[in-house]
Write an enzyme that holds these catalytic residues in place. Structure first.
Site, PDB file in Angstrom:
ATOM      1  N   TYR A 230       0.873  -1.173   0.000  1.00 11.51           N
ATOM      2  CA  TYR A 230       0.000   0.000   0.000  1.00 11.51           C
ATOM      3  C   TYR A 230       0.904   1.216   0.000  1.00 11.51           C
ATOM      4  O   TYR A 230       1.818   1.316   0.818  1.00 11.51           O
ATOM      5  CB  TYR A 230      -0.841   0.033   1.273  1.00 11.51           C
ATOM      6  CG  TYR A 230      -1.714  -1.171   1.495  1.00 11.51           C
ATOM      7  CD1 TYR A 230      -1.188  -2.360   2.010  1.00 11.51           C
ATOM      8  CD2 TYR A 230      -3.084  -1.135   1.224  1.00 11.51           C
ATOM      9  CE1 TYR A 230      -1.988  -3.468   2.225  1.00 11.51           C
ATOM     10  CE2 TYR A 230      -3.894  -2.243   1.448  1.00 11.51           C
ATOM     11  CZ  TYR A 230      -3.344  -3.405   1.940  1.00 11.51           C
ATOM     12  OH  TYR A 230      -4.136  -4.492   2.152  1.00 11.51           O
ATOM     13  N   HIS A 237      -7.406   0.112  -1.145  1.00 12.54           N
ATOM     14  CA  HIS A 237      -7.015  -1.232  -1.567  1.00 12.54           C
ATOM     15  C   HIS A 237      -5.518  -1.281  -1.858  1.00 12.54           C
ATOM     16  O   HIS A 237      -4.923  -0.273  -2.218  1.00 12.54           O
ATOM     17  CB  HIS A 237      -7.801  -1.631  -2.823  1.00 12.54           C
ATOM     18  CG  HIS A 237      -9.226  -1.957  -2.534  1.00 12.54           C
ATOM     19  ND1 HIS A 237      -9.585  -2.994  -1.707  1.00 12.54           N
ATOM     20  CD2 HIS A 237     -10.368  -1.374  -2.936  1.00 12.54           C
ATOM     21  CE1 HIS A 237     -10.898  -3.027  -1.624  1.00 12.54           C
ATOM     22  NE2 HIS A 237     -11.398  -2.058  -2.356  1.00 12.54           N
ATOM     23  N   LYS A 265      -5.503  -5.611  -9.270  1.00 17.46           N
ATOM     24  CA  LYS A 265      -4.279  -5.069  -8.698  1.00 17.46           C
ATOM     25  C   LYS A 265      -3.202  -5.076  -9.768  1.00 17.46           C
ATOM     26  O   LYS A 265      -3.259  -5.825 -10.725  1.00 17.46           O
ATOM     27  CB  LYS A 265      -3.845  -5.907  -7.495  1.00 17.46           C
ATOM     28  CG  LYS A 265      -4.899  -5.894  -6.397  1.00 17.46           C
ATOM     29  CD  LYS A 265      -4.396  -6.394  -5.097  1.00 17.46           C
ATOM     30  CE  LYS A 265      -5.550  -6.688  -4.133  1.00 17.46           C
ATOM     31  NZ  LYS A 265      -6.520  -5.570  -4.019  1.00 17.46           N
TER      32      LYS A 265
END
Lengths: 288, 288
Positions: A230, A237, A265
């Site tokens: 992150y 997310h 992602k």
């Protein structure tokens, strides 16, 4: 007008020579002979624009002019079918539109190829193309990246203690470091090795490098990767999934990227070039 | 009433001893002493049912009774929280409901564990459990399978020819064998090696074995696996994705299964036990 490829002679069928050159941008004129390279030759033959002389069937034509992997030809024909001008150097293809500029290469990798990180890295940026046996095409675009987060990763822990094989602390900063467990923070293996300074594995080094780059670093197991990171806070997310690569079959790399994409992602592949950790950002393209 | 775990003494807190035994099914009574194993002890302590004497904090309790990986305890507590009776042998757990029978083991595998095919195979059937650092749980159920299709895989080809590195034929049976290309069938590397009888790689041996088992065998690249196989015809969706495994990090195996599941296909893992190809059917479970 003679048309030659590797000592095999062809004659025109349907178009005249200037139409072929203008439409397909192929061949080199030399002493009134149009010299075709093997890909160009098979392509025009498959299009019915040239015929071998003396007459022969496809296998004989291929045998006469093409000594390489047939997938090389597939990729060439895929790019040509998009109306592009195509140059080739081994398994690398450069393409442009009429009047445009050549861009990054399109590189053929076969599904079973064993790829190592450095060989992937030296070719960047690039589009990797894989054609399976049914000629279904997969494109991946890969480029260098120097990832930087801006999370609080200035880690300090008070009174770290080790009991048996469990590392814990009663006081750690930031919040996300360690796992709360009945009033103490239990450190996982990467966190513990980071604190103790014992970087036992390459994954430990990757962990440290990501911390140094100001990311929050958490397990990527659920996504089949080493870490999820992150760049800001865990309320958003996870931005990237990161895996360390040394040497891997291409279909397994493809698997990792596909899975990342399916959970929305981005994928980073990390690897060592000498002693330096480097990162590749890789994504699947629908088309080029 | 004495309660002991590894020479550390505990006293009851709230419940009496028969309530504890009836509710949690833990411990062994011996000479009026309730002997707890380390998992049972930590579990009752975490529940607030027993307190150490003399008093000490969680880290000291863990340190006194638990010398193993803390994930062992996590798995134990996960199963206990489902109200199950739990026996443990190393990283293997056996559970049952009150009055029921013990079933297949639940085996803890950690995300970074390097697993080889034979070590997976000897434990079957089993449920593999992985707990990531946030205690998020993933279950996989794995079992032996002896896959059999009933497709036409009685392969015959007329006049196989090899030109350069391209294997082709003008006449092949069945339809699905080879790739049509301008009136001839071009064989891929597995098909060509099958025909020539040169089994160069373990993947070639896997290909041959799947053919012998009457499957239609096609590339699994798009799904990050070696092969996709059809047990009947290609008009139905591919039934299984099959990959050869020798030794692999567990998170990569997990990645393969997750990806198969996301495209609604079943996963077979193939591997060699000595010279014999064996198969494992593995699937993700939501819960146990």
């Amino acid at each position: 007008m003679e048309i030659v490829c590797r000592n095999t002679h062809f004659v025109l069928s349907g178009m005249d020579i200037s139409q072929i050159i203008n439409k397909y941008h192929v061949g080199k004129m030399r002493d009134n002979v149009l010299e075709l390279n093997p890909c160009e030759c098979i392509y025009l033959y498959m299009k019915g624009k040239i015929m071998p002389e003396p007459e022969m069937g496809l296998p004989q034509v291929i045998s006469s002019v093409f000594t390489e992997d047939l997938y090389i030809y597939y990729v060439y024909s895929i790019l040509k079918e998009k109306g592009l001008i195509v140059k080739r150097d081994g398994n690398k293809f450069f393409y442009k539109k009429t009047g445009g500029e050549y861009g990054i290469p399109v590189i053929l990798i076969k599904e079973g190829d064993l790829i190592d990180f450095s060989s992937l890295y030296v070719d960047l940026p690039a589009i990797f193309i894989t054609v399976d046996e049914e000629k279904s095409i997969t494109y991946f675009r890969a480029d260098f990246i120097d990832p930087e987060g801006n999370a609080d990763s200035d880690i300090s822990i008070g009174n770290p203690e080790k009991l048996n094989n469990i590392y814990y602390t009663t006081n750690s900063h930031p919040e996300w470091f360690g796992q709360e467990f009945m009033g103490v923070k239990i450190l996982n293996q990467f966190e513990a090795n980071y604190i103790s300074g014992e970087l036992k594995t390459d994954e430990d080094k990757l962990y440290r490098d990501l911390i140094k780059r100001h990311f929050i670093v958490k397990s990527g197991f659920k996504y089949g990767q080493n870490f999820r990171i992150y760049s800001d806070s865990m309320e958003n997310h996870a931005e990237f999934l990161v895996s360390l690569m040394t040497s891997e079959k291409w279909y397994k790399i493809s698997r990792a990227i596909r899975l990342s994409t399916s959970v929305r992602k981005k994928t980073l592949i990390a690897g060592f070039i000498g002693n330096d950790l480097k990162y590749i950002y890789i994504e699947r393209l629908r088309d080029i």
